[in-house]
Design an enzyme around this catalytic site. Structure first.
Site, PDB file in Angstrom:
ATOM      1  N   HIS A 118       0.838  -1.190   0.000  1.00 27.10           N
ATOM      2  CA  HIS A 118       0.000   0.000   0.000  1.00 27.10           C
ATOM      3  C   HIS A 118       0.883   1.255   0.000  1.00 27.10           C
ATOM      4  CE1 HIS A 118       0.877   0.360   4.268  1.00 27.10           C
ATOM      5  NE2 HIS A 118       0.575  -0.916   4.383  1.00 27.10           N
ATOM      6  N   THR A 171      15.089  -5.995  -2.439  1.00 26.03           N
ATOM      7  CA  THR A 171      14.312  -4.808  -2.793  1.00 26.03           C
ATOM      8  C   THR A 171      14.473  -4.410  -4.259  1.00 26.03           C
ATOM      9  OG1 THR A 171      16.123  -3.352  -2.128  1.00 26.03           O
ATOM     10  CG2 THR A 171      14.476  -3.898  -0.439  1.00 26.03           C
ATOM     11  N   ARG A 186      22.515  -7.409  -1.654  1.00 19.91           N
ATOM     12  CA  ARG A 186      23.471  -6.863  -2.624  1.00 19.91           C
ATOM     13  C   ARG A 186      24.240  -8.017  -3.263  1.00 19.91           C
ATOM     14  NH1 ARG A 186      22.862  -1.715  -1.709  1.00 19.91           N
ATOM     15  NH2 ARG A 186      23.016  -0.721   0.325  1.00 19.91           N
ATOM     16  N   LYS A 189      28.536 -12.538  -5.284  1.00 14.33           N
ATOM     17  CA  LYS A 189      29.424 -13.101  -6.305  1.00 14.33           C
ATOM     18  C   LYS A 189      28.594 -13.787  -7.381  1.00 14.33           C
ATOM     19  CE  LYS A 189      30.278 -17.471  -3.894  1.00 14.33           C
ATOM     20  NZ  LYS A 189      31.303 -18.379  -3.371  1.00 14.33           N
TER      21      LYS A 189
END
Length: 192
Positions: A118, A171, A186, A189
């Site tokens: 939302h 994300t 993140r 490798k």
């Protein structure tokens, strides 16, 4: 004691048959799938659910294929799971924005896959916020491994052959054959 155990077994069997009938009435497809009777699967009106061949759904996994409370008119939820995909125990899949999981994927335990969210604009209570339209849906391509307690957020595509480390929060989209970890996840490798 034995009578009580038998009654509970019959009750669980009846629930499994009822749940399968309800899911099949929504057009759900099951071919050699193993769905633990303790899994909870809810499918909204006019929503789409499809499990490929030999899909496994673990105990206490919750799957919601229903529009968000404040979805736009005409929004329908969709969940499509490919062949030979394993979804472990205690997972949380919210398919209001659409989720596609490819074939030969491993989704560990305690994973959350959230395909819509939302808004959070000022001046309106958080419980009345409309669904966001800029980030919606989750795509997990073939041969992906998602580690225990990872969270996949709306608008993300996880590329073919990628690995998401345990406890990660994804994300942004993940490239093919890469390993990501962390909060937020993140690049760690390349998969070799």
């Amino acid at each position: 004691m034995i009578v009580k155990l038998l009654l509970q077994t019959l009750k669980n069997s009846a629930r499994l048959v009822r749940d399968r009938m309800v899911l099949e009435s929504f057009g759900a497809k099951f071919e050699n799938c193993r769905i633990d009777p303790r899994a909870i699967i809810r499918v909204g009106h006019d929503c789409h659910l499809k499990f490929g061949r030999n899909v496994v759904i673990g105990a206490l996994t919750f799957i919601s294929v229903e529009p968000d409370l404040h979805a736009a008119p005409g929004d329908v939820a969709n969940l499509d799971v490919g062949d030979f995909t394993y979804i472990g125990e205690g997972n949380n899949l919210r398919a209001a924005g659409g989720i596609r999981i490819g074939s030969n994927c491993l989704i560990s335990q305690g994973v959350s896959i959230i395909s819509s969210n939302h808004s959070s604009e000022l001046g309106r209570p958080i419980t009345e916020q409309p669904s966001r339209t800029d980030k919606k849906g989750v795509t997990i391509q073939d041969d992906v491994w998602i580690g225990t307690n990872a969270t996949i957020l709306p608008g993300v595509t996880i590329g073919k052959g990628a690995i998401v480390a345990a406890g990660s929060v994804v994300t942004t989209s993940v490239a093919d054959y890469t390993i990501v970890a962390g909060v937020p996840a993140r690049f760690l490798k390349a998969r070799q």
